[in-house]
Motif scaffolding. Structure first.
Motif, PDB file in Angstrom:
ATOM      1  N   ALA A  31      -8.345   9.615   3.903  1.00 31.40           N
ATOM      2  CA  ALA A  31      -7.699   8.754   2.906  1.00 31.40           C
ATOM      3  C   ALA A  31      -7.476   7.362   3.475  1.00 31.40           C
ATOM      4  O   ALA A  31      -7.650   6.359   2.776  1.00 31.40           O
ATOM      5  N   TYR A  35      -9.086   4.074   1.980  1.00 30.33           N
ATOM      6  CA  TYR A  35      -8.137   3.038   1.583  1.00 30.33           C
ATOM      7  C   TYR A  35      -8.481   1.698   2.227  1.00 30.33           C
ATOM      8  O   TYR A  35      -8.465   0.653   1.560  1.00 30.33           O
ATOM      9  N   THR A  39      -9.459  -1.654   0.154  1.00 32.86           N
ATOM     10  CA  THR A  39      -8.549  -2.788   0.323  1.00 32.86           C
ATOM     11  C   THR A  39      -9.272  -3.998   0.892  1.00 32.86           C
ATOM     12  O   THR A  39      -9.046  -5.136   0.452  1.00 32.86           O
ATOM     13  N   GLU A  73      -3.293  -0.637  -3.805  1.00 33.13           N
ATOM     14  CA  GLU A  73      -4.229   0.426  -3.430  1.00 33.13           C
ATOM     15  C   GLU A  73      -3.508   1.591  -2.774  1.00 33.13           C
ATOM     16  O   GLU A  73      -3.873   2.753  -2.967  1.00 33.13           O
ATOM     17  N   ALA A  74      -2.482   1.301  -1.966  1.00 35.26           N
ATOM     18  CA  ALA A  74      -1.712   2.370  -1.324  1.00 35.26           C
ATOM     19  C   ALA A  74      -1.064   3.273  -2.368  1.00 35.26           C
ATOM     20  O   ALA A  74      -0.958   4.495  -2.190  1.00 35.26           O
ATOM     21  N   VAL A  77      -4.450   5.249  -3.923  1.00 37.66           N
ATOM     22  CA  VAL A  77      -5.338   6.001  -3.035  1.00 37.66           C
ATOM     23  C   VAL A  77      -4.623   7.194  -2.401  1.00 37.66           C
ATOM     24  O   VAL A  77      -5.256   8.199  -2.062  1.00 37.66           O
ATOM     25  N   SER A  78      -3.305   7.102  -2.254  1.00 35.73           N
ATOM     26  CA  SER A  78      -2.553   8.191  -1.615  1.00 35.73           C
ATOM     27  C   SER A  78      -2.503   9.447  -2.484  1.00 35.73           C
ATOM     28  O   SER A  78      -2.130  10.522  -2.002  1.00 35.73           O
ATOM     29  N   ARG A 121      -0.353  10.961   3.388  1.00 27.20           N
ATOM     30  CA  ARG A 121      -1.386   9.991   3.007  1.00 27.20           C
ATOM     31  C   ARG A 121      -0.770   8.613   2.756  1.00 27.20           C
ATOM     32  O   ARG A 121      -1.328   7.595   3.172  1.00 27.20           O
ATOM     33  N   CYS A 125      -1.549   5.089   4.687  1.00 30.40           N
ATOM     34  CA  CYS A 125      -1.948   3.898   3.933  1.00 30.40           C
ATOM     35  C   CYS A 125      -1.005   2.728   4.196  1.00 30.40           C
ATOM     36  O   CYS A 125      -1.445   1.576   4.319  1.00 30.40           O
ATOM     37  N   GLY A 129      -2.225  -0.492   5.857  1.00 29.88           N
ATOM     38  CA  GLY A 129      -2.115  -1.653   4.980  1.00 29.88           C
ATOM     39  C   GLY A 129      -1.322  -2.790   5.584  1.00 29.88           C
ATOM     40  O   GLY A 129      -1.707  -3.965   5.473  1.00 29.88           O
TER      41      GLY A 129
END
Length: 264
Positions: A31, A35, A39, A73-74, A77-78, A121, A125, A129
């Protein structure tokens, strides 16, 4: 009300699922890689567009856009990309019927398991991130706004989990939840602010999007992380969380009654 023994069972489910996710070789690490790829591409596109537009787009600097994209996105995507479809398949196949025999309700247990799965996850992220945004975009624009983005991010994912179960509950009445998943993904991508800040949309559409629950699932934490100190976004998220949970509970109760009546 959830009884104390049910709360303990749900707590164990969260911790057990989190441990299982951490032990999985294809869990948080995969993940995190996915991610980072998404990103990097989106933030690069928006940062380039901002630089070509005099340094900013609709009030977002290149740095703000990098932090915005990383946070949005976090929040998405998580979570499993096809959560609605997975839950819908369990309902349509009848697999969920056996879960009715558990001492803990179907919906609370399923949400607890999803929370346990997304926490590792989400943690990966966030770490990736923050590192990426700081390295590529620069230091966060406002420390207070970034601090507010942390609880906002947790609320965003929680709202999404509850709301996706409400959407997936359509499978109690229709055979296939793929249509619900397709609609959901498009709404979150655009009206939720996952792909772009809502301010980029035409004014009328942007105002409509900000009045819908999808903005609470990506836009709200991303807006905060981009340097905008707007604590009222947390209040909006809390309100949408209550609505999402209420809808999920109502849909699952009605669906479970239908299963019981059909099986009688």
């Amino acid at each position: 009300m959830i009884r104390s023994d049910e709360r303990r069972a749900l707590g164990r489910a969260v911790s057990t699922e989190a441990a299982r996710e951490l032990a999985s070789p294809s869990g948080p690490a995969v993940a995190g890689v996915f991610y980072l790829m998404v990103t990097a591409v989106l933030s690069g596109l928006w940062a380039t567009a901002a630089s070509a537009n005099g340094g900013e787009i609709v009030g977002y600097s290149a740095t703000a856009l990098v932090w915005y994209v990383a946070t949005a996105e976090a929040a998405t995507v998580s979570l499993p990309l096809r959560l609605i479809e997975e839950v819908g398949d369990d309902i349509a196949s009848g697999r969920i019927t056996s879960e009715l025999l558990r001492p803990v309700g179907v919906l609370p247990m399923r949400i607890a398991l999803r929370v346990g799965a997304f926490l590792p996850r989400l943690g990966v992220c966030v770490v990736v991130g923050v590192g990426f945004s700081w390295l590529v975009g620069g230091a966060p624009i406002d420390g207070l706004a970034l601090a507010l983005a942390v609880p906002s991010l947790l609320l965003a994912v929680s709202i999404s989990v509850a709301a996706q179960h409400a959407f997936a509950g359509a499978a109690f009445w229709i055979a296939d939840a793929k249509g619900a998943w397709f609609l959901w993904s498009k709404l979150v991508f655009v009206l939720g602010g996952m792909l772009l800040p809502l301010e980029v949309l035409p004014d009328t559409l942007a105002n409509v999007a900000k009045a819908l629950p999808f903005m609470a699932m990506a836009y709200a934490p991303a807006r905060l992380a981009s340097g905008h100190v707007e604590p009222w976004l947390l209040v909006v998220q809390l309100a949408w969380l209550l609505v999402a949970v209420w809808l999920a509970v109502a849909v699952f109760r009605a669906g479970e009654r239908r299963l019981v009546e059909e099986g009688a």
